[in-house]
Enzyme design. Structure first.
Site, PDB file in Angstrom:
ATOM      1  N   GLU A 175      16.090 -25.339 -25.367  1.00 53.37           N
ATOM      2  CA  GLU A 175      15.627 -26.738 -25.259  1.00 53.37           C
ATOM      3  C   GLU A 175      16.092 -27.560 -26.463  1.00 53.37           C
ATOM      4  OE1 GLU A 175      11.498 -27.192 -24.077  1.00 53.37           O
ATOM      5  OE2 GLU A 175      11.899 -26.197 -22.168  1.00 53.37           O
ATOM      6  N   TYR A 242       9.168 -26.946 -14.770  1.00 51.99           N
ATOM      7  CA  TYR A 242       7.793 -26.485 -14.553  1.00 51.99           C
ATOM      8  C   TYR A 242       7.143 -27.271 -13.416  1.00 51.99           C
ATOM      9  CZ  TYR A 242       7.895 -23.638 -18.768  1.00 51.99           C
ATOM     10  OH  TYR A 242       8.192 -22.662 -19.689  1.00 51.99           O
ATOM     11  N   GLU A 299      13.172 -20.791 -17.462  1.00 52.10           N
ATOM     12  CA  GLU A 299      11.741 -21.127 -17.550  1.00 52.10           C
ATOM     13  C   GLU A 299      11.364 -21.868 -16.280  1.00 52.10           C
ATOM     14  OE1 GLU A 299      10.177 -22.807 -21.207  1.00 52.10           O
ATOM     15  OE2 GLU A 299      11.686 -21.757 -22.404  1.00 52.10           O
ATOM     16  N   GLN A 348       4.959 -17.451 -18.165  1.00 51.36           N
ATOM     17  CA  GLN A 348       5.441 -16.368 -18.996  1.00 51.36           C
ATOM     18  C   GLN A 348       4.742 -15.091 -18.582  1.00 51.36           C
ATOM     19  OE1 GLN A 348       5.394 -17.142 -23.245  1.00 51.36           O
ATOM     20  NE2 GLN A 348       6.277 -19.182 -23.008  1.00 51.36           N
TER      21      GLN A 348
HETATM   22  O1  AHR Z   1       6.877 -21.907 -21.982  1.00 56.27           O
HETATM   23  C1  AHR Z   1       6.295 -22.784 -22.880  1.00 56.27           C
HETATM   24  C2  AHR Z   1       7.300 -23.725 -23.513  1.00 56.27           C
HETATM   25  O2  AHR Z   1       7.829 -24.567 -22.541  1.00 56.27           O
HETATM   26  C3  AHR Z   1       8.525 -23.076 -24.127  1.00 56.27           C
HETATM   27  O3  AHR Z   1       8.300 -22.646 -25.413  1.00 56.27           O
HETATM   28  C4  AHR Z   1       9.510 -24.194 -24.128  1.00 56.27           C
HETATM   29  O4  AHR Z   1      10.840 -23.740 -24.049  1.00 56.27           O
HETATM   30  C5  AHR Z   1       9.091 -25.044 -22.938  1.00 56.27           C
HETATM   31  O5  AHR Z   1       8.981 -26.364 -23.264  1.00 56.27           O
END
Ligand code: AHR
Length: 493
Positions: A175, A242, A299, A348
């Site tokens: 990121e 996300y 992610e 995660q």
């Molecule tokens: O997964 C949590 C965070 O989300 C990670 O550290 C980052 O890469 C993303 O913004």
């Protein structure tokens, strides 16, 4: 009960489904590593070299293919030399991104490789481009992978690891458009080229270098990276997305208490992954028509508000059937895009965001998402085949109710994974498998009331169960209840 038709064509073989699509992500964040995966050798919780035995076994059962570490945002603050050698002498630091807690560095490079060895998965390490030097990154690669006589290889030997490890996947930053340095894509691509030049292939090891890719819908980032970095220097580009209901980052809602409207908004949001994969792939196709560079969704997953009373910096959330449906939809999408998507890592793995495992003291819970990964392991390293569902939209929404993907494995078995995101409608799916006499078929299902979750000290509410499937004359018929995920295995004559 509504009937829907599905067609599977095993003659129409598409792309290889890399098992790494079923990968995971672990960060020094909250209780993911410490008090999650790693409890230390002196813990009363059964462990191997400090790593929980029950967690190792659970990872093995889903065939975890790859694990990303040490972050995340943490990776660009991480100085690997602080976490090697005698544990008593390791430097302590403040984890500035996640809760401001003290990081004692007792879990470092050696411990991570040991974890991967015990699980039998590939390590995927994210290097520090944001706050570390080129020398620091270059030396880390040398420390891990060189069997020569060299300062770093000698240091590794002094720390007890005689043979170099094999390391394939290596990320050059994380990121870097945000927590990893707030860079522009032009600046980052220049930095990438410089850093990667010094990450060498030692002793027969071959690094698969991964560039920091876009934040979700930032198509310009992908465009610039693909234009400025050649496939010679980059084997993969990452993508982060996300699932946050209503895209409302200020109030992401509870993981367990939500309305039907919130649920359908979550599904609507997660369906945007399709657009992301399509549009980023289109950009990549223009610069890399030969598909030398893979898209790595390193992610992804649901991000809700933390559980009440927990540290807001620890990102601890429960996991319901809603998460299971989100996982199933995304995994089907990754399969369908496996001509470009070669790896994905759910965020995660333990105790953080959409975890497959939660722990509390010596107890361990397998989440509904875990059981979806268990069902979908049938696709690991198989070949995607054509599939189509005569679908219907969720009322008032512009997305399909049924999500599916199908593959054929090296033994000729056909695997179909199906999810039904409707909370009300059950379907009977009549599936025609082209040019195939079906010898037998079996199925497993993960289903339950959408708010259900598995909790500590209670019997599992959600897990994988056998499910009825009828097979005759090249067809199978399977009932798909509301809010369910099903894996069907078909053995041809
Ligand atoms: O997964 C949590 C965070 O989300 C990670 O550290 C980052 O890469 C993303 O913004």
């Amino acid at each position: 009960m509504k009937k829907l038709r599905m067609i599977i064509n095993p003659l129409d073989k598409k792309s290889h489904i890399n098992k790494e699509i079923y990968g995971h992500f672990s960060e020094h964040l909250g209780r993911c590593i410490y008090n999650g995966i790693y409890v230390g050798e002196d813990s009363s919780i059964p462990n191997t070299d400090g790593i929980r035995n029950d967690v190792i076994e659970a990872f093995k059962k889903i065939g975890m293919p790859v694990l990303r570490w040490p972050g995340g945002c943490f990776a660009d603050t991480y100085h690997w030399k602080d976490a090697i050698g005698d544990k008593a002498d390791r430097k302590k630091m403040i984890n500035v991104h996640w809760g401001g807690v003290t990081e004692d560095n007792s879990f470092g490079t050696h411990e991570f490789f040991r974890l991967c060895e015990l699980v039998g998965c590939e390590p995927y390490i994210a290097g520090n481009l944001g706050s570390g030097s080129v020398q620091e990154m270059a030396e880390w690669v040398e420390y891990m992978t060189s069997d020569d006589i060299s300062p770093m290889a000698d240091l590794r030997r002094k720390n007890g690891q005689e043979k170099a490890w094999k390391l394939k996947y290596f990320g050059i930053g994380n990121e870097n458009w945000g927590c990893g340095g707030n860079m522009t894509p032009e600046y980052y691509s220049d930095e990438y080229r410089r850093y990667q030049s010094f990450c060498r292939d030692y002793s027969g090891n071959q690094l698969f270098k991964i560039a920091c890719g876009p934040n979700a819908f930032d198509y310009n980032w992908t465009e610039v990276i693909m234009k400025n970095i050649t496939p010679w220097h980059m084997k993969g580009i990452s993508l982060h997305f996300y699932t946050v209901p209503y895209s409302n980052w200020a109030d992401k809602g509870s993981a367990t208490v939500f309305s039907n409207e919130d649920y359908y908004a979550t599904i609507e949001e997660t369906m945007r992954m399709e657009e992301l994969l399509t549009r980023h792939s289109e950009i990549m196709n223009r610069y890399d028509p030969e598909h030398k560079v893979g898209l790595i969704v390193d992610e992804w997953g649901c991000w809700f508000n933390v559980e009440e009373g927990t540290n807001p910096g620890f990102l601890y959330q429960q996991n319901t059937m809603r998460d299971a449906i989100v996982a199933a939809i995304n995994l089907n999408l990754f399969n369908q895009h496996s001509d470009r998507v070669i790896m994905a890592n759910l965020a995660q793995v333990v105790n953080v965001l959409q975890s497959v495992i939660l722990t509390e003291g010596k107890e361990m819970v397998l989440t509904p998402t875990y059981h979806v990964f268990d069902l979908y392991k049938c696709h690991h390293d198989s070949t995607l085949i054509y599939s189509y569902t005569e679908n219907e939209k969720i009322e008032g929404k512009n997305y399909d109710t049924i999500s599916q993907s199908a593959s054929i494995d090296s033994d000729g078995k056909i695997h179909i994974t199906i999810s039904n995101c409707s909370l009300d409608n059950e379907f009977e799916i009549d599936c025609n498998i082209v040019d195939t006499a079906v010898k037998s078929a079996s199925a497993r299902i993960v289903t339950g009331e959408v708010h259900n979750f598995n909790d500590f000290g209670a019997a599992e509410k959600i897990n994988a169960q056998d499910h009825n499937v009828e097979a005759a004359d090249g067809r199978i018929t399977v009932k798909v209840p509301p809010c369910s995920v099903i894996a069907v295995e078909v053995i041809p004559e």
